[in-house]
Design a protein around this motif. Structure first.
Motif, short mmCIF file in Angstrom:
data_model
loop_
_atom_site.label_atom_id
_atom_site.label_comp_id
_atom_site.label_asym_id
_atom_site.label_seq_id
_atom_site.Cartn_x
_atom_site.Cartn_y
_atom_site.Cartn_z
N PHE A 229 31.36 33.52 -80.72
CA PHE A 229 30.94 33.16 -82.07
C PHE A 229 29.95 34.20 -82.58
CE2 PHE A 229 32.34 29.35 -79.98
CZ PHE A 229 33.02 28.65 -80.95
N LYS A 230 30.21 34.72 -83.78
CA LYS A 230 29.37 35.79 -84.33
C LYS A 230 28.86 35.42 -85.72
CE LYS A 230 31.76 39.64 -82.03
NZ LYS A 230 32.48 40.91 -82.27
N ASN A 231 27.62 35.83 -85.98
CA ASN A 231 27.06 35.82 -87.32
C ASN A 231 26.96 37.28 -87.74
OD1 ASN A 231 23.84 35.82 -88.70
ND2 ASN A 231 25.59 34.91 -89.73
N LYS A 232 27.84 37.66 -88.69
CA LYS A 232 28.05 39.08 -89.01
C LYS A 232 28.51 39.77 -87.71
CE LYS A 232 24.86 38.87 -92.87
NZ LYS A 232 23.62 39.36 -93.50
N ASP A 233 27.77 40.75 -87.22
CA ASP A 233 28.18 41.41 -85.98
C ASP A 233 27.36 40.96 -84.78
OD1 ASP A 233 30.22 42.94 -87.13
OD2 ASP A 233 28.81 44.49 -87.76
N LYS A 234 26.47 40.02 -85.00
CA LYS A 234 25.60 39.55 -83.93
C LYS A 234 26.24 38.37 -83.20
CE LYS A 234 20.98 37.65 -83.08
NZ LYS A 234 19.73 37.15 -83.73
N ILE A 235 26.36 38.49 -81.88
CA ILE A 235 26.94 37.41 -81.07
C ILE A 235 25.93 36.28 -80.94
CG2 ILE A 235 27.79 36.74 -78.79
CD1 ILE A 235 28.94 39.53 -78.49
N ILE A 236 26.35 35.07 -81.32
CA ILE A 236 25.51 33.89 -81.18
C ILE A 236 25.64 33.33 -79.77
CG2 ILE A 236 25.04 31.56 -82.03
CD1 ILE A 236 26.36 32.41 -84.67
N ILE A 237 26.89 33.18 -79.35
CA ILE A 237 27.15 32.59 -78.03
C ILE A 237 28.57 32.91 -77.61
CG2 ILE A 237 28.02 30.36 -78.86
CD1 ILE A 237 26.42 29.04 -76.56
N LYS A 238 28.78 33.00 -76.29
CA LYS A 238 30.12 33.08 -75.72
C LYS A 238 30.35 31.82 -74.90
CE LYS A 238 30.78 38.09 -75.21
NZ LYS A 238 31.10 39.17 -74.26
N ASN A 239 31.42 31.12 -75.23
CA ASN A 239 31.78 29.92 -74.48
C ASN A 239 33.12 30.13 -73.79
OD1 ASN A 239 29.53 28.48 -75.25
ND2 ASN A 239 30.54 27.39 -76.91
N ASN A 240 33.19 29.83 -72.51
CA ASN A 240 34.48 29.85 -71.85
C ASN A 240 35.38 28.81 -72.49
OD1 ASN A 240 36.40 28.77 -69.48
ND2 ASN A 240 35.92 30.92 -69.14
N HIS A 241 36.66 29.14 -72.66
CA HIS A 241 37.55 28.24 -73.39
C HIS A 241 37.70 26.89 -72.69
CE1 HIS A 241 40.52 29.67 -70.41
NE2 HIS A 241 41.27 28.66 -70.75
N ARG A 242 37.44 26.84 -71.39
CA ARG A 242 37.54 25.57 -70.67
C ARG A 242 36.30 24.70 -70.86
NH1 ARG A 242 39.73 29.26 -66.74
NH2 ARG A 242 41.96 28.91 -66.42
N LYS A 243 35.22 25.28 -71.43
CA LYS A 243 33.97 24.55 -71.56
C LYS A 243 33.54 24.35 -73.02
CE LYS A 243 32.29 26.23 -67.10
NZ LYS A 243 31.25 27.01 -66.38
N ASP A 244 34.25 24.97 -73.95
CA ASP A 244 33.89 24.83 -75.37
C ASP A 244 34.43 23.50 -75.89
OD1 ASP A 244 32.95 26.48 -77.94
OD2 ASP A 244 34.75 25.33 -78.45
N ILE A 245 33.58 22.67 -76.48
CA ILE A 245 34.00 21.32 -76.86
C ILE A 245 34.93 21.32 -78.08
CG2 ILE A 245 32.02 20.21 -75.77
CD1 ILE A 245 30.76 19.87 -78.52
N TRP A 246 34.76 22.28 -79.01
CA TRP A 246 35.71 22.34 -80.14
C TRP A 246 37.10 22.71 -79.63
CZ3 TRP A 246 38.88 26.17 -82.06
CH2 TRP A 246 39.54 25.85 -83.23
N PHE A 247 37.15 23.69 -78.74
CA PHE A 247 38.44 24.13 -78.21
C PHE A 247 39.09 23.03 -77.38
CE2 PHE A 247 41.27 27.34 -76.15
CZ PHE A 247 41.72 27.94 -77.33
N ARG A 248 38.27 22.24 -76.72
CA ARG A 248 38.79 21.10 -75.96
C ARG A 248 39.51 20.13 -76.90
NH1 ARG A 248 40.81 18.75 -71.39
NH2 ARG A 248 40.30 16.54 -71.35
N GLY A 249 38.92 19.88 -78.06
CA GLY A 249 39.57 19.00 -79.04
C GLY A 249 40.88 19.56 -79.54
N PHE A 250 40.92 20.88 -79.72
CA PHE A 250 42.15 21.55 -80.15
C PHE A 250 43.24 21.44 -79.10
CE2 PHE A 250 44.21 25.93 -80.16
CZ PHE A 250 45.22 25.58 -81.06
N LEU A 251 42.89 21.76 -77.85
CA LEU A 251 43.89 21.77 -76.79
C LEU A 251 44.38 20.38 -76.41
CD1 LEU A 251 42.55 24.55 -74.38
CD2 LEU A 251 44.38 24.72 -76.07
N THR A 252 43.58 19.36 -76.68
CA THR A 252 44.01 17.99 -76.39
C THR A 252 44.68 17.35 -77.60
OG1 THR A 252 41.79 17.20 -76.96
CG2 THR A 252 42.25 17.56 -74.62
N ASP A 253 44.97 18.15 -78.62
CA ASP A 253 45.72 17.69 -79.80
C ASP A 253 45.02 16.56 -80.54
OD1 ASP A 253 47.57 19.42 -78.64
OD2 ASP A 253 48.66 17.81 -77.66
N THR A 254 43.69 16.60 -80.57
CA THR A 254 42.93 15.49 -81.16
C THR A 254 42.91 15.56 -82.67
OG1 THR A 254 41.52 15.43 -79.20
CG2 THR A 254 40.70 14.32 -81.17
#
Length: 382
Positions: A229-254
């Motif tokens: 996740f970036k704000n402009k070119d500055k990295i805010i955070i890197k989340n592994n796809h197995r641990k990111d809660i938004w991506f979890r919702g996507f992959l579980t078809d929620t």
């Protein structure tokens, strides 16, 4: 008077492909707005004359697919250019296709970030290609891109158009031209902008206009990637796809778009000339650990283009069944929508973290289960 496309099919079947908007003969009679659930859908304005022409651009009502099953060929491949593979979600095949067009005065349509959302646009220069690279797991705003394609073709240009299966199906209802090549993606479904916006606001305290995301950062690998996740070119955070809660919702078809759960465009033959995706489950003998693409050639036009770039690729022919096993969204795959209703029922009442814990929690591992049991027993003793 004729009913409009959206009045005929209803919002639960509308994919948000923009086919109706691009076929409507009356300016501003249809506008796309974001629904409460977080998907762009068409709404009629007072300028609608109820001519019914929009139905001709709706792929739910009018399916146009001239491809033949006997033309199907399936490959495992990746670009020989390591830098292209590094900057791509999988094997870099889209970039190689795009380069073929851009090097020969052609036009490439694809999706890019713009003010925190995803929009379709045309590029004409190679240096613009980086904006279209990488997967973007949000709905792309097509706007009038199909009409722009038509103008380029009328001017004698060759056009490569990349989109989701429903977007390609919509384009097919409007155009059939020898100088147009279409590429669709193996699509898992379109997640909600509302869910994404809530997640960004509550977790990072940013407006989505301030954020871009590399959903497939391969710093630690192709199969074990990060979301950056970036704000402009500055990295805010890197989340592994197995641990990111938004991506979890996507992959579980929620919180996918309603028609994605039983998509009518996961067909065989596919609607596009070429289909691209990650080759999940790829056999080791035809695998590049840095990124492997599965490619299906669906038409003679697609085969002709693929042959032009094949010298730039490592190409391994595979059986359809092998590709389908790890990529069920290639064909006739139905998703489970059991989480969706409860999620939206609670959406306004709960924080995103609480929605995650209630509706799409991470699976409990053996170690965490043991820790929970020990913690419970400790509390009981105390």
């Amino acid at each position: 008077m004729n009913n409009s496309a959206i009045e005929v099919i209803g919002y639960d079947k509308c994919t948000g492909c923009y086919g109706c908007l691009n076929s409507c003969p009356v300016e501003s009679a249809i506008e796309f707005k974001k629904t409460d659930e977080g998907f762009y859908k068409p709404f009629l304005t007072e300028k609608c004359v109820q001519c019914g022409v929009c139905k001709k651009g709706c792929p739910v009502l009018k399916k146009v697919n001239n491809n033949l099953k006997e033309d199907l060929e399936v490959y495992s491949c990746w670009s020989k250019d390591e830098e292209i593979v590094k900057n791509s979600s999988s094997g870099g095949i889209f970039s190689e296709l795009a380069k073929e067009y851009l090097d020969n005065d052609g036009i490439v349509f694809g999706a890019k970030w713009q003010e925190g959302e995803i929009v379709h646009c045309a590029i004409t220069e190679l240096e613009e290609l980086k904006d279209l690279q990488k997967s973007k797991y949000l709905q792309s705003k097509i706007e009038t891109s199909y009409l722009e394609v038509k103008k380029y073709l009328s001017a004698g240009k060759k056009v490569l158009f990349v989109g989701t299966p429903c977007q390609i199906a919509a384009l097919n209802t409007i155009l059939n031209h020898r100088n147009l090549i279409t590429v669709d993606l193996i699509c898992h479904g379109i997640p909600s902008y509302s869910a994404y916006e809530k997640y960004i606001r509550e977790n990072f305290n940013y407006n989505i206009k301030d954020i871009t995301v590399d959903f497939r950062n391969k710093d630690i690998g192709w199969e074990n990637y990060n979301l950056t996740f970036k704000n402009k070119d500055k990295i805010i955070i890197k989340n592994n796809h197995r641990k990111d809660i938004w991506f979890r919702g996507f992959l579980t078809d929620t919180y996918l778009n309603k028609p994605c759960y039983n998509c009518k465009f996961r067909t065989l033959p596919r609607f596009a000339d070429i289909t691209l995706g990650d080759f999940w489950g790829v056999p080791v003998e035809v695998k590049n650990p840095a990124g492997t693409s599965v490619v299906t050639i669906n038409s003679k036009k697609g085969k002709e283009l693929f042959n032009k770039i094949s010298s730039n690729l490592e190409v391994k022919k595979v059986e359809w069944e092998i590709a389908l096993k790890g990529n069920p969204c290639l064909y006739n795959y139905k998703m489970n929508d059991s989480r969706r209703e409860g999620f939206y029922k609670d959406f306004q009442k709960l924080s995103f973290k609480k929605l995650h814990k209630k509706h799409f929690p991470f699976p409990v591992t053996k170690i965490s289960f043991i820790r929970r049991v020990l913690g419970y027993l400790k509390r009981k003793v105390m």
